[in-house]
Design a protein around this motif. Sequence first.
Motif, PDB file in Angstrom:
ATOM      1  N   ASN A  30      -5.054  42.685 -20.550  1.00  0.00           N
ATOM      2  CA  ASN A  30      -6.376  42.139 -20.253  1.00  0.00           C
ATOM      3  C   ASN A  30      -7.385  42.610 -21.296  1.00  0.00           C
ATOM      4  OD1 ASN A  30      -7.955  44.615 -19.227  1.00  0.00           O
ATOM      5  ND2 ASN A  30      -6.123  44.678 -17.930  1.00  0.00           N
ATOM      6  N   GLY A  31      -8.522  41.921 -21.338  1.00  0.00           N
ATOM      7  CA  GLY A  31      -9.528  42.203 -22.356  1.00  0.00           C
ATOM      8  C   GLY A  31     -10.156  43.573 -22.262  1.00  0.00           C
ATOM      9  N   ILE A  50      -7.180  34.021 -25.138  1.00  0.00           N
ATOM     10  CA  ILE A  50      -8.525  33.760 -24.635  1.00  0.00           C
ATOM     11  C   ILE A  50      -8.595  34.042 -23.140  1.00  0.00           C
ATOM     12  CG2 ILE A  50     -10.251  31.984 -24.180  1.00  0.00           C
ATOM     13  CD1 ILE A  50      -9.591  30.726 -26.823  1.00  0.00           C
ATOM     14  N   ARG A  51      -7.748  33.362 -22.369  1.00  0.00           N
ATOM     15  CA  ARG A  51      -7.795  33.534 -20.914  1.00  0.00           C
ATOM     16  C   ARG A  51      -6.965  34.743 -20.511  1.00  0.00           C
ATOM     17  NH1 ARG A  51      -6.299  28.526 -17.233  1.00  0.00           N
ATOM     18  NH2 ARG A  51      -8.380  27.903 -17.894  1.00  0.00           N
ATOM     19  N   MET A  55     -11.363  40.731 -18.197  1.00  0.00           N
ATOM     20  CA  MET A  55     -12.248  40.337 -19.295  1.00  0.00           C
ATOM     21  C   MET A  55     -11.490  39.395 -20.213  1.00  0.00           C
ATOM     22  SD  MET A  55     -14.006  42.665 -22.311  1.00  0.00           S
ATOM     23  CE  MET A  55     -14.905  43.715 -21.146  1.00  0.00           C
ATOM     24  N   ASP A  56     -12.097  38.254 -20.554  1.00  0.00           N
ATOM     25  CA  ASP A  56     -11.383  37.304 -21.409  1.00  0.00           C
ATOM     26  C   ASP A  56     -11.455  37.706 -22.881  1.00  0.00           C
ATOM     27  OD1 ASP A  56     -13.798  36.359 -22.569  1.00  0.00           O
ATOM     28  OD2 ASP A  56     -14.024  34.820 -21.025  1.00  0.00           O
ATOM     29  N   GLY A  57     -10.693  36.997 -23.713  1.00  0.00           N
ATOM     30  CA  GLY A  57     -10.612  37.343 -25.116  1.00  0.00           C
ATOM     31  C   GLY A  57     -11.897  37.121 -25.888  1.00  0.00           C
ATOM     32  N   ILE A  58     -12.701  36.166 -25.452  1.00  0.00           N
ATOM     33  CA  ILE A  58     -13.976  35.898 -26.128  1.00  0.00           C
ATOM     34  C   ILE A  58     -14.920  37.078 -25.969  1.00  0.00           C
ATOM     35  CG2 ILE A  58     -16.023  34.418 -26.152  1.00  0.00           C
ATOM     36  CD1 ILE A  58     -14.149  32.121 -25.210  1.00  0.00           C
ATOM     37  N   ASP A  83     -14.589  23.598 -27.552  1.00  0.00           N
ATOM     38  CA  ASP A  83     -15.473  24.643 -27.041  1.00  0.00           C
ATOM     39  C   ASP A  83     -14.826  26.018 -27.139  1.00  0.00           C
ATOM     40  OD1 ASP A  83     -17.463  22.878 -26.502  1.00  0.00           O
ATOM     41  OD2 ASP A  83     -17.066  22.719 -24.351  1.00  0.00           O
ATOM     42  N   ALA A  84     -13.552  26.100 -26.801  1.00  0.00           N
ATOM     43  CA  ALA A  84     -12.850  27.387 -26.858  1.00  0.00           C
ATOM     44  C   ALA A  84     -12.756  27.888 -28.295  1.00  0.00           C
ATOM     45  CB  ALA A  84     -11.454  27.242 -26.266  1.00  0.00           C
TER      46      ALA A  84
END
Length: 208
Positions: A30-31, A50-51, A55-58, A83-84
């Motif tokens: 996880n992020g 990303i997902r 916490m997401d990758g962004i 968008d991603a």
Amino acid sequence: MAEDHQMLIDGVKSFFEYDEDISIIGSVNNGEELVKLVSLKQPKLVITDIRMPIMDGIQATKIIKKKLPHINILAMTMFDQPDAIKQMLVAGATGYILKNSGIKMLSKAIITVASGETFFDPNVAFNFMNDYIDDNVTIGKSDKVVLSNREKEILNLIAEGKTSRDIAETLFIAKTTVDTHRKNMIRKLDLSSGNELVKYAIDMKYQF
């Protein structure tokens, strides 16, 4: 490396286990844990999905680049939505690769991004990244190139001998949009010119 599917992490680790140039020094799911791991080990490169849970990758990328701007970040994900892609680039990633692109392209992406250069998977949505892609950016090469439905439409019209203006009128879109699609197909197909695109379109006529 951050990825919520442990099987993928294990596969990547296994592939690079005896690689002299690439070493996976840590992995998390996880992020939040990624931010902690990067702060502790400070690797040259971070690979992140990303997902992810917690916490997401962004968000993780934003935090890492703010604290440690010298660390290079490569996004490896299934998301090819504009968008991603934009969000990851704005967050600070300098590489974007799809998970289905293969391990050889991943290796190329890692080496390119780790050296401070930019790398893009050939099958991501080029139309939405004109502000990020120029002649200094490395575009990966793949045996399996995925054209969008609109690109396939345009390619078939090119095969019929239509100009960009003709295609724009036929599809009710701007000529500049057609020109952008042409440019993106040349990149995706690893062609060197518009003439090569015309030849390719004729060779592939009605196969899309």
